[in-house]
Structure formats: C-alpha cells, structure tokens
Write a protein that holds these residues in place. Structure first.
Motif, short mmCIF file in Angstrom:
data_model
loop_
_atom_site.label_atom_id
_atom_site.label_comp_id
_atom_site.label_asym_id
_atom_site.label_seq_id
_atom_site.Cartn_x
_atom_site.Cartn_y
_atom_site.Cartn_z
N PHE A 1 0.84 -1.20 0.00
CA PHE A 1 0.00 0.00 0.00
C PHE A 1 0.87 1.26 0.00
N TYR A 2 1.94 1.23 0.80
CA TYR A 2 2.82 2.42 0.86
C TYR A 2 3.49 2.66 -0.48
N LEU A 3 4.02 1.62 -1.10
CA LEU A 3 4.69 1.79 -2.39
C LEU A 3 3.72 2.26 -3.46
N THR A 4 2.51 1.75 -3.42
CA THR A 4 1.49 2.15 -4.40
C THR A 4 1.17 3.64 -4.25
N ALA A 5 1.23 4.14 -3.02
CA ALA A 5 0.94 5.56 -2.77
C ALA A 5 2.13 6.46 -3.06
N HIS A 6 3.32 5.88 -3.25
CA HIS A 6 4.52 6.69 -3.49
C HIS A 6 5.32 6.11 -4.65
N PRO A 7 4.73 6.06 -5.84
CA PRO A 7 5.39 5.39 -6.97
C PRO A 7 6.67 6.07 -7.42
N ASP A 8 6.68 7.39 -7.47
CA ASP A 8 7.88 8.08 -7.98
C ASP A 8 9.09 7.83 -7.08
N ALA A 9 8.89 7.93 -5.78
CA ALA A 9 9.99 7.69 -4.84
C ALA A 9 10.47 6.25 -4.91
N ALA A 10 9.52 5.32 -5.03
CA ALA A 10 9.88 3.90 -5.09
C ALA A 10 10.67 3.59 -6.35
N PHE A 11 10.22 4.08 -7.50
CA PHE A 11 10.92 3.82 -8.75
C PHE A 11 12.29 4.52 -8.77
N THR A 12 12.36 5.73 -8.23
CA THR A 12 13.64 6.44 -8.19
C THR A 12 14.68 5.65 -7.41
N LEU A 13 14.27 5.10 -6.29
CA LEU A 13 15.17 4.30 -5.47
C LEU A 13 15.63 3.05 -6.20
N ALA A 14 14.68 2.34 -6.81
CA ALA A 14 15.00 1.10 -7.51
C ALA A 14 15.89 1.34 -8.72
N ILE A 15 15.61 2.39 -9.48
CA ILE A 15 16.37 2.67 -10.69
C ILE A 15 17.77 3.17 -10.35
N THR A 16 17.89 4.02 -9.35
CA THR A 16 19.20 4.52 -8.94
C THR A 16 20.11 3.38 -8.50
N ALA A 17 19.52 2.37 -7.85
CA ALA A 17 20.29 1.21 -7.38
C ALA A 17 20.46 0.14 -8.46
N ARG A 18 19.88 0.36 -9.65
CA ARG A 18 19.91 -0.63 -10.72
C ARG A 18 19.39 -1.99 -10.21
N ASP A 19 18.31 -1.94 -9.46
CA ASP A 19 17.74 -3.13 -8.82
C ASP A 19 16.61 -3.68 -9.68
N GLU A 20 16.92 -4.65 -10.52
CA GLU A 20 15.92 -5.20 -11.43
C GLU A 20 14.78 -5.89 -10.68
N ALA A 21 15.10 -6.58 -9.58
CA ALA A 21 14.06 -7.25 -8.81
C ALA A 21 13.05 -6.25 -8.26
N ALA A 22 13.54 -5.11 -7.80
CA ALA A 22 12.65 -4.08 -7.26
C ALA A 22 11.79 -3.48 -8.36
N VAL A 23 12.38 -3.23 -9.52
CA VAL A 23 11.61 -2.68 -10.64
C VAL A 23 10.51 -3.65 -11.05
N LYS A 24 10.85 -4.93 -11.16
CA LYS A 24 9.84 -5.94 -11.52
C LYS A 24 8.71 -5.97 -10.50
N LEU A 25 9.07 -5.86 -9.23
CA LEU A 25 8.04 -5.88 -8.18
C LEU A 25 7.10 -4.69 -8.32
N LEU A 26 7.66 -3.51 -8.56
CA LEU A 26 6.84 -2.30 -8.68
C LEU A 26 5.95 -2.36 -9.92
N VAL A 27 6.49 -2.88 -11.01
CA VAL A 27 5.67 -3.05 -12.22
C VAL A 27 4.54 -4.03 -11.93
N GLY A 28 4.86 -5.10 -11.20
CA GLY A 28 3.84 -6.10 -10.85
C GLY A 28 2.74 -5.56 -9.98
N LEU A 29 3.05 -4.51 -9.21
CA LEU A 29 2.02 -3.88 -8.36
C LEU A 29 1.12 -2.93 -9.16
#
Length: 304
Positions: free
Chosen positions: A244-272
């Motif tokens: 629920f928190y990530l869904t409410a803060h998509p820009d911050a979540a994606f910025t964190l995942a992309i800056t870290a080059r974290d493919e697993a995190a990006v896939k998770l956010l896309v899946g949400l």
C-alpha cells in the motif's frame, strides 16, 4: 578471492577456549580485502583493535612469512572487507575512521564487539551476514555500534533496512538533571530480536506503521522494497502495508530502484501496477536500458 597478508598473534583465551589467531593488520594492494580463515594452521577468530584504522599497531608475526606485501589496508583506502566465518570477536575501533568503507561481510559466529567499532565510517551502507535469516547471530550487538542508516543482507535470503536514530542528552541546568531521549524509529527496529539472537521479523514489520510517522519517503520505500523483494517471514498483513505504501509513493519507489539498478525491485513495482511513464523517463536519463526494457514490457536485447 583477493588474497592478502596479515600481521597476527595467537589469542588463546584460556584453558577451555579453542586456539586461534588474532589479526592485527591486513597488508595488500586491494581496497576490498578478504581476510583468510586460517593463519599458520590456526583459525582466525579475532580482529584486533584498530586493525583497519590508519593508526599504528605493534607486534605480530607476518603471514605468509615470505610475503612481500608492505602496504597497509587501512583508513580511507578501505572500501569493503570480508571477514571469515570463523571470526567471533571484533575488537574496539577495528574500523575507526575508515571513511570510504561501504560494506562489511561477516559470519554468524561473530557475537562480541568492542566500542567505537565504526566511528566516522560515514560511507558504510551494508552489513552482509553469511547466515540464514532465521538463524541466531550477533547482529543485535553489532547494530548497537551503528546509529546511522544501514542495510543488513542475509546471504540466506533477506534484506532489512534500519533507519538512523539519534540519542539526545538535555540538561536541566538549575537542577543539574540530564534527560536522555532517543529520536527515530531505527532504535526500536534494532531491538526486534528473539531471546536466542535470531531476528523477530513480525515485530520488525510491525514497527513500519510508527516509522511512517517520522521517517522520510525515501527511507520508507527502501524498507518496504527490502522486505517485499526478499520476503522471508513476511505475513500477509505486513505485505499489504508495504504494498500500500509503495502504491501511494510510486515516484519515490521507482527512483530508489532505478538509482540502485535493482531489477528485482523494478519488476516488483511493475507487478504492483504502479504507473511507469515517469520511471521510464528517469531510466532514460540514467542510461539504464535494462530497466527501461522492464518498464516498457520488453525483454532486454542480447548484446552483440
């Protein structure tokens, strides 16, 4: 494995203690040393005081005896350190003033830690434990030495973020009374352990609601992504809270995942089902083609 030489001494701790070696100083030309697990046939069980600090140490024998290494792996030269699983004790100020130290790897046997262990280690980001997330470790004692932001990674499959906390001492001058207070949910999260030293994941996850009151958006996204990407011991209610928190803060979540080059995190956010337009644009600015491919639903093109 990056081999190094060491200065060491025997550190048998009494009649009932196994014999072992205390490493006093590491020598080599790598900023990411791997400390050997045995020295002269003895298991390495202790890291001595100021071992990696830019401060002189005395005594010790050279191992290997014929090593020509003379450069000391200390101070701002140190970036990552891998300790053997045999280490039980890390003495005071072992990493003092290692300002570029980013990551320390150690085993579950380490459970005795001196004071000022990571003083001025301003770049320290990750403690990596060679242990399963459900095993008893010395992590609770180790976290006492770190009040700043730090991520703990278990090689057995869990990642937990601990936010910074502050201890304050205010003086009531007329009465000469000092009031001690602690600010930051990171302190409470560092107490989430069972009596045997294993992590209490349910209590850790339950602290997220209070963390939402005082922690930043970036830190909360880091915490949520860590638990959802490696969800060891994650209950349904806690999972729902993090999602629920990530869904409410998509820009911050994606910025964190992309800056870290974290493919697993990006896939998770896309899946949400989070909106990806801004994230795709950010990926393009960062020059991360693999991340952009994930966001656009296309497989990464094989390199020619």
């Amino acid at each position: 494995m990056i081999f190094v030489a060491v200065l060491w001494e025997n550190c048998a701790r009494g009649e009932n203690c196994a014999r072992g070696a205390r490493v006093l100083r590491v020598l080599g030309d790598t900023p990411c040393p791997v400390v050997p697990d045995t020295v002269d046939g003895l298991p390495v069980v202790e890291i001595g005081p100021y071992c990696f600090a830019d401060r002189a140490v005395t005594g010790g024998a050279l191992w290997p005896a014929d090593s020509t290494d003379t450069h000391e792996v200390t101070g701002n030269f140190v970036q990552e350190v891998t300790l053997p699983d045999t280490v039980r004790v890390i003495d005071s100020a072992a990493f003092y003033n290692c300002r570029k130290l980013r990551r320390v790897r150690l085993g579950k046997a380490a459970d005795s830690f001196g004071s000022d262990l990571f003083t001025n280690c301003r770049s320290l980001e990750v403690l990596e434990l060679h242990a399963g997330p459900g095993e008893a470790t010395g992590l609770r004692r180790l976290l006492v030495a770190i009040s700043a932001d730090v991520t703990v990674e278990f090689t057995g499959g869990a990642r937990l973020f601990y936010p910074e906390y502050f201890e304050l001492l205010d003086e009531n001058t007329p009465a000469h009374i000092f009031n001690h207070s602690i600010e930051g949910e990171g302190y409470r999260m560092r107490q989430c352990f069972a009596a045997d030293g294993s992590l209490d994941f349910a209590t850790y996850d339950a602290s997220f609601a209070q963390a939402c009151v005082g922690e930043s958006e970036e830190k909360l996204c880091r915490l949520a992504l860590g638990r959802l990407c490696l969800p060891y011991g994650l209950g349904d209610d806690a999972r729902a809270d993090y999602e629920f928190y990530l869904t409410a803060h998509p820009d911050a979540a994606f910025t964190l995942a992309i800056t870290a080059r974290d493919e697993a995190a990006v896939k998770l956010l896309v899946g949400l089902g989070l909106p990806t337009a801004n994230a795709a644009a950010f990926c393009a600015r960062q020059g991360w083609s693999a991340g952009a491919a994930l966001l656009l639903g296309r497989p990464k093109r094989a390199a020619k």
